[in-house]
Scaffold this motif. Structure first.
Motif, PDB file in Angstrom:
ATOM      1  N   PHE A  16     -21.711   2.075  13.031  1.00  0.00           N
ATOM      2  CA  PHE A  16     -21.696   3.482  12.851  1.00  0.00           C
ATOM      3  C   PHE A  16     -21.812   4.154  11.495  1.00  0.00           C
ATOM      4  N   GLY A  17     -21.877   3.276  10.624  1.00  0.00           N
ATOM      5  CA  GLY A  17     -22.140   4.013   8.920  1.00  0.00           C
ATOM      6  C   GLY A  17     -21.082   4.667   8.559  1.00  0.00           C
ATOM      7  N   PHE A  18     -19.839   4.128   8.286  1.00  0.00           N
ATOM      8  CA  PHE A  18     -18.747   4.897   7.760  1.00  0.00           C
ATOM      9  C   PHE A  18     -17.986   3.809   6.977  1.00  0.00           C
ATOM     10  N   SER A  19     -17.302   4.441   6.111  1.00  0.00           N
ATOM     11  CA  SER A  19     -16.254   3.573   5.410  1.00  0.00           C
ATOM     12  C   SER A  19     -14.828   4.320   5.246  1.00  0.00           C
ATOM     13  N   ILE A  20     -13.922   3.609   5.052  1.00  0.00           N
ATOM     14  CA  ILE A  20     -12.502   4.033   4.980  1.00  0.00           C
ATOM     15  C   ILE A  20     -11.477   3.151   4.112  1.00  0.00           C
ATOM     16  N   SER A  21     -10.785   3.654   3.346  1.00  0.00           N
ATOM     17  CA  SER A  21      -9.996   2.838   2.506  1.00  0.00           C
ATOM     18  C   SER A  21      -8.446   2.879   2.822  1.00  0.00           C
ATOM     19  N   TYR A  22      -7.822   1.694   2.557  1.00  0.00           N
ATOM     20  CA  TYR A  22      -6.492   1.678   2.955  1.00  0.00           C
ATOM     21  C   TYR A  22      -5.695   0.607   2.030  1.00  0.00           C
ATOM     22  N   PRO A  23      -4.368   0.594   1.868  1.00  0.00           N
ATOM     23  CA  PRO A  23      -3.854  -0.382   1.027  1.00  0.00           C
ATOM     24  C   PRO A  23      -3.978  -1.846   1.080  1.00  0.00           C
ATOM     25  N   GLY A  24      -4.177  -2.374   0.102  1.00  0.00           N
ATOM     26  CA  GLY A  24      -4.412  -3.866   0.351  1.00  0.00           C
ATOM     27  C   GLY A  24      -3.272  -4.441   0.531  1.00  0.00           C
ATOM     28  N   ASP A  25      -2.024  -4.083   0.594  1.00  0.00           N
ATOM     29  CA  ASP A  25      -0.955  -4.945   1.070  1.00  0.00           C
ATOM     30  C   ASP A  25      -0.745  -4.809   2.416  1.00  0.00           C
ATOM     31  N   TRP A  26      -1.740  -3.942   3.256  1.00  0.00           N
ATOM     32  CA  TRP A  26      -1.518  -3.889   4.414  1.00  0.00           C
ATOM     33  C   TRP A  26      -2.299  -4.948   5.175  1.00  0.00           C
ATOM     34  N   ILE A  27      -1.843  -5.808   6.337  1.00  0.00           N
ATOM     35  CA  ILE A  27      -2.501  -6.684   6.982  1.00  0.00           C
ATOM     36  C   ILE A  27      -3.452  -6.082   8.107  1.00  0.00           C
ATOM     37  N   ALA A  28      -4.735  -5.928   7.733  1.00  0.00           N
ATOM     38  CA  ALA A  28      -5.608  -5.357   9.013  1.00  0.00           C
ATOM     39  C   ALA A  28      -6.125  -6.438   9.751  1.00  0.00           C
ATOM     40  N   GLY A  29      -6.517  -5.778  10.931  1.00  0.00           N
ATOM     41  CA  GLY A  29      -7.239  -6.903  11.787  1.00  0.00           C
ATOM     42  C   GLY A  29      -8.708  -7.057  11.707  1.00  0.00           C
ATOM     43  N   GLY A  35     -17.932  -4.163  17.309  1.00  0.00           N
ATOM     44  CA  GLY A  35     -18.488  -3.422  16.097  1.00  0.00           C
ATOM     45  C   GLY A  35     -18.380  -2.210  15.739  1.00  0.00           C
ATOM     46  N   ASP A  36     -17.383  -1.402  16.633  1.00  0.00           N
ATOM     47  CA  ASP A  36     -17.108   0.007  16.411  1.00  0.00           C
ATOM     48  C   ASP A  36     -15.958   0.387  15.580  1.00  0.00           C
ATOM     49  N   GLY A  37     -15.182  -0.668  15.095  1.00  0.00           N
ATOM     50  CA  GLY A  37     -14.156  -0.156  14.036  1.00  0.00           C
ATOM     51  C   GLY A  37     -13.173  -1.338  13.761  1.00  0.00           C
ATOM     52  N   LYS A  38     -11.955  -1.012  13.364  1.00  0.00           N
ATOM     53  CA  LYS A  38     -11.013  -2.177  13.093  1.00  0.00           C
ATOM     54  C   LYS A  38      -9.436  -1.499  13.357  1.00  0.00           C
ATOM     55  N   GLN A  39      -8.484  -2.295  13.370  1.00  0.00           N
ATOM     56  CA  GLN A  39      -7.244  -1.878  13.257  1.00  0.00           C
ATOM     57  C   GLN A  39      -6.711  -2.024  11.793  1.00  0.00           C
ATOM     58  N   LEU A  40      -6.342  -1.174  11.227  1.00  0.00           N
ATOM     59  CA  LEU A  40      -5.912  -1.195   9.667  1.00  0.00           C
ATOM     60  C   LEU A  40      -4.518  -1.695   9.434  1.00  0.00           C
ATOM     61  N   TYR A  41      -3.780  -1.984  10.311  1.00  0.00           N
ATOM     62  CA  TYR A  41      -2.181  -2.431  10.004  1.00  0.00           C
ATOM     63  C   TYR A  41      -2.067  -3.091  11.389  1.00  0.00           C
ATOM     64  N   VAL A  42      -1.634  -4.490  11.355  1.00  0.00           N
ATOM     65  CA  VAL A  42      -1.410  -5.373  12.159  1.00  0.00           C
ATOM     66  C   VAL A  42      -0.171  -5.990  12.070  1.00  0.00           C
ATOM     67  N   GLY A  43       0.635  -6.652  13.222  1.00  0.00           N
ATOM     68  CA  GLY A  43       1.769  -7.444  12.869  1.00  0.00           C
ATOM     69  C   GLY A  43       3.036  -6.598  13.330  1.00  0.00           C
TER      70      GLY A  43
END
Length: 134
Positions: A16-29, A35-43
């Motif tokens: 879909f042509g986008f980006s987003i930034s999140y903290p590197g100490d988060w465990i992302a999925g 291919g529509d996206g992702k979870q930015l915080y898992v666990g």
């Protein structure tokens, strides 16, 4: 206690042509199978933070609860996005979306405990503001 600087990770979505930034100490999925996206915080089952794109379909009702409060949020890219914040079943709910000229809708969804939201509100909003079309 020493102050630590957390590096940020940028997720790029090629479908879909986008980006987003999140903290590197988060465990992302991992990116979703379609291919529509992702979870930015898992666990943690009490934390649901995800980002995704979708095609806009006419006639689909995507209304939000009356308990949600609306505000416009200017993203770092200059785009104005629609943001709703409220409570649902004892959780803080934040939904942010905006649409591109070619009818792609970009979404950032957050459903977390009040304690997590209170501790991470600035980070959650910083993530939202970082979202952009690429």
């Amino acid at each position: 206690m020493p102050f630590t600087i957390v590096e940020w990770i940028t997720y790029h979505n090629s479908r879909f042509g986008f980006s987003i930034s999140y903290p590197g100490d988060w465990i992302a999925g991992e990116e979703s199978d379609n291919g529509d996206g992702k979870q930015l915080y898992v666990g943690n089952p009490d934390i649901d933070i995800r980002v995704y794109g979708s095609h806009v379909f006419e006639g689909i009702d995507d209304s939000v609860s009356e308990s949600m409060k609306y505000q416009s949020l200017k993203l770092d890219s200059g785009v104005k996005a629609d943001m709703w914040v409220g409570y649902e079943q004892g959780m803080v709910l934040l939904e942010l979306s905006w649409m591109s000229d070619d009818e792609i809708e970009y979404n950032y969804y957050v459903k977390v405990s009040k304690d997590f939201f209170d501790e991470n509100e600035k980070t959650i909003l910083r993530i939202a503001k970082s979202m952009k079309a690429i």
